[in-house]
Design an enzyme around this catalytic site. Sequence first.
Site, mmCIF file in Angstrom:
data_model
loop_
_atom_site.group_PDB
_atom_site.id
_atom_site.type_symbol
_atom_site.label_atom_id
_atom_site.label_comp_id
_atom_site.label_asym_id
_atom_site.label_seq_id
_atom_site.Cartn_x
_atom_site.Cartn_y
_atom_site.Cartn_z
ATOM 1 N N TRP A 101 0.822 -1.219 0.000
ATOM 2 C CA TRP A 101 0.000 0.000 0.000
ATOM 3 C C TRP A 101 0.849 1.258 0.000
ATOM 4 O O TRP A 101 0.523 2.241 -0.681
ATOM 5 C CB TRP A 101 -1.010 -0.027 1.152
ATOM 6 C CG TRP A 101 -2.103 -1.017 0.866
ATOM 7 C CD1 TRP A 101 -2.331 -2.193 1.514
ATOM 8 C CD2 TRP A 101 -3.068 -0.965 -0.197
ATOM 9 N NE1 TRP A 101 -3.378 -2.864 0.927
ATOM 10 C CE2 TRP A 101 -3.855 -2.147 -0.120
ATOM 11 C CE3 TRP A 101 -3.342 -0.044 -1.205
ATOM 12 C CZ2 TRP A 101 -4.906 -2.410 -1.009
ATOM 13 C CZ3 TRP A 101 -4.393 -0.320 -2.098
ATOM 14 C CH2 TRP A 101 -5.154 -1.479 -1.994
ATOM 15 N N ASP A 171 -1.501 6.848 6.104
ATOM 16 C CA ASP A 171 -2.598 5.996 5.659
ATOM 17 C C ASP A 171 -2.950 5.076 6.825
ATOM 18 O O ASP A 171 -2.197 4.169 7.167
ATOM 19 C CB ASP A 171 -2.137 5.187 4.441
ATOM 20 C CG ASP A 171 -3.217 4.245 3.921
ATOM 21 O OD1 ASP A 171 -4.265 4.119 4.579
ATOM 22 O OD2 ASP A 171 -2.995 3.649 2.849
ATOM 23 N N LYS A 195 -13.082 -0.822 6.766
ATOM 24 C CA LYS A 195 -12.449 -1.774 7.683
ATOM 25 C C LYS A 195 -12.897 -1.493 9.113
ATOM 26 O O LYS A 195 -13.691 -2.252 9.659
ATOM 27 C CB LYS A 195 -10.935 -1.707 7.545
ATOM 28 C CG LYS A 195 -10.497 -2.020 6.115
ATOM 29 C CD LYS A 195 -9.107 -1.549 5.828
ATOM 30 C CE LYS A 195 -8.802 -1.479 4.352
ATOM 31 N NZ LYS A 195 -8.942 -2.738 3.633
HETATM 32 C C1 LIG Z 1 -3.586 0.398 3.895
HETATM 33 C C2 LIG Z 1 -4.515 0.576 2.730
HETATM 34 N N1 LIG Z 1 -4.429 1.683 1.992
HETATM 35 C C3 LIG Z 1 -5.226 1.890 0.935
HETATM 36 C C4 LIG Z 1 -6.168 0.974 0.557
HETATM 37 C C5 LIG Z 1 -7.047 1.239 -0.636
HETATM 38 O O1 LIG Z 1 -8.304 1.584 -0.172
HETATM 39 P P1 LIG Z 1 -9.515 1.869 -1.155
HETATM 40 O O2 LIG Z 1 -9.939 0.576 -1.720
HETATM 41 O O3 LIG Z 1 -10.525 2.486 -0.205
HETATM 42 O O4 LIG Z 1 -9.063 2.830 -2.186
HETATM 43 C C6 LIG Z 1 -6.322 -0.202 1.308
HETATM 44 C C7 LIG Z 1 -7.343 -1.201 0.919
HETATM 45 O O5 LIG Z 1 -7.413 -2.302 1.389
HETATM 46 C C8 LIG Z 1 -5.472 -0.401 2.415
HETATM 47 O O6 LIG Z 1 -5.570 -1.508 3.142
#
Ligand SMILES: Cc1ncc(COP(=O)(O)O)c(C=O)c1O
Length: 359
Positions: A101, A171, A195
């Site tokens: 991520w 994040d 989540k």
């Molecule tokens: C740590 C993290 N950042 C970003 C995301 C991406 O999120 P989204 O699907 O809401 O764009 C996720 C999705 O699982 C994630 O776990």
Amino acid sequence: MRAYNFCAGPAALPTAVLEKAQAELLDWHGKGLSIMEMSHRSKDYVAVAEKAEADLRKLMNIPENYKVLFLQGGASLQFSAIPLNLLGKNSKADYIHTGIWSEKATQEAQRYGDIHIVEAGTTIEGKLAISEQSTWDLSDDAAYVHYADNETIGGIQFANIPETNKPLVSDLSSSILSAPLDVSKFGLIYAGAQKNIGPAGLTLVIVRDDLLDQAKPEIPSLLKYGAQAKNDSMVNTPATYAWYLSGLVFEWLLEQGGVDAMHKTNLEKSKLLYGYIDSSDFYNNPIAVQNRSIMNVPFTLADAALDKLFLKEAEENHLLNLAGHRSVGGMRASIYNAVPLEGVQALVNFMDDFAQRNG
Ligand SMILES: Cc1ncc(COP(=O)(O)O)c(C=O)c1O
């Protein structure tokens, strides 16, 4: 019967929250309509939206000089919104790399600026870990420093908040509300809702006032933090139902004793699961103890040929969504706030039984 859901996201929601939403679905508070059918500018809806924000502020102890934004587009749109708002004139930022991520956030930011990747991954006695900050190559002239507190796929989490005199951007998609957090250490926090907050479709941004009005003028108004803050996150129609449902989750969290109480249970849950994995020769977790995620627990079986059978039998035992992310395979149990200790105990009992029969 409701199964135990270990999905990484969209993830388990508290049963009590779903029951409340169900009870008021057709006729919200005697108004003769669902909250979904209400104008986002109505007095009733605005009160719901404001209450959700007030409860979140209480839960996270958010200082007054921070705005809370209820946006759309997922955490992934913030990968773009953050550089577009915060890069400023010199267009430089530091991105700490710990997994998939943080890498995705970096790739988006690279479209807009000069992004310096700070490698923080290391191994300690064969286990993956986050290196000491003293070894990181941080820049002097970065507009901000970005990191992903908890890598949802890798199951690796920072043990401490990085220290910097630059605005710190995190994040927190998979770790928000799982443990107490000093919001004042951050310039900006963001998280997809699906989540630990509520249903998919909502993205939370908590941003310090001094960072609100630095956006490049040509970017879409919807992405401008300043414009969203001035309009109470209603530059356009927000994700009204997801916002409402997140508000119900915040109420539920307060009733449970808030983030401190959640943290205590989360520690118990993760200790139980990691403790069992460590005690077994059949299962393995690849992360060094100090950086193990308390929310996402990846593990492998001694023989990957048994993965399919494990998942099938788990499902028959009402233990759902234990497959690891498609990019890494193996297993992953996401044990967010809404997954109770009994759910983790049921998982450990099943894992032990499975290991005895197949080990
Ligand atoms: C740590 C993290 N950042 C970003 C995301 C991406 O999120 P989204 O699907 O809401 O764009 C996720 C999705 O699982 C994630 O776990």
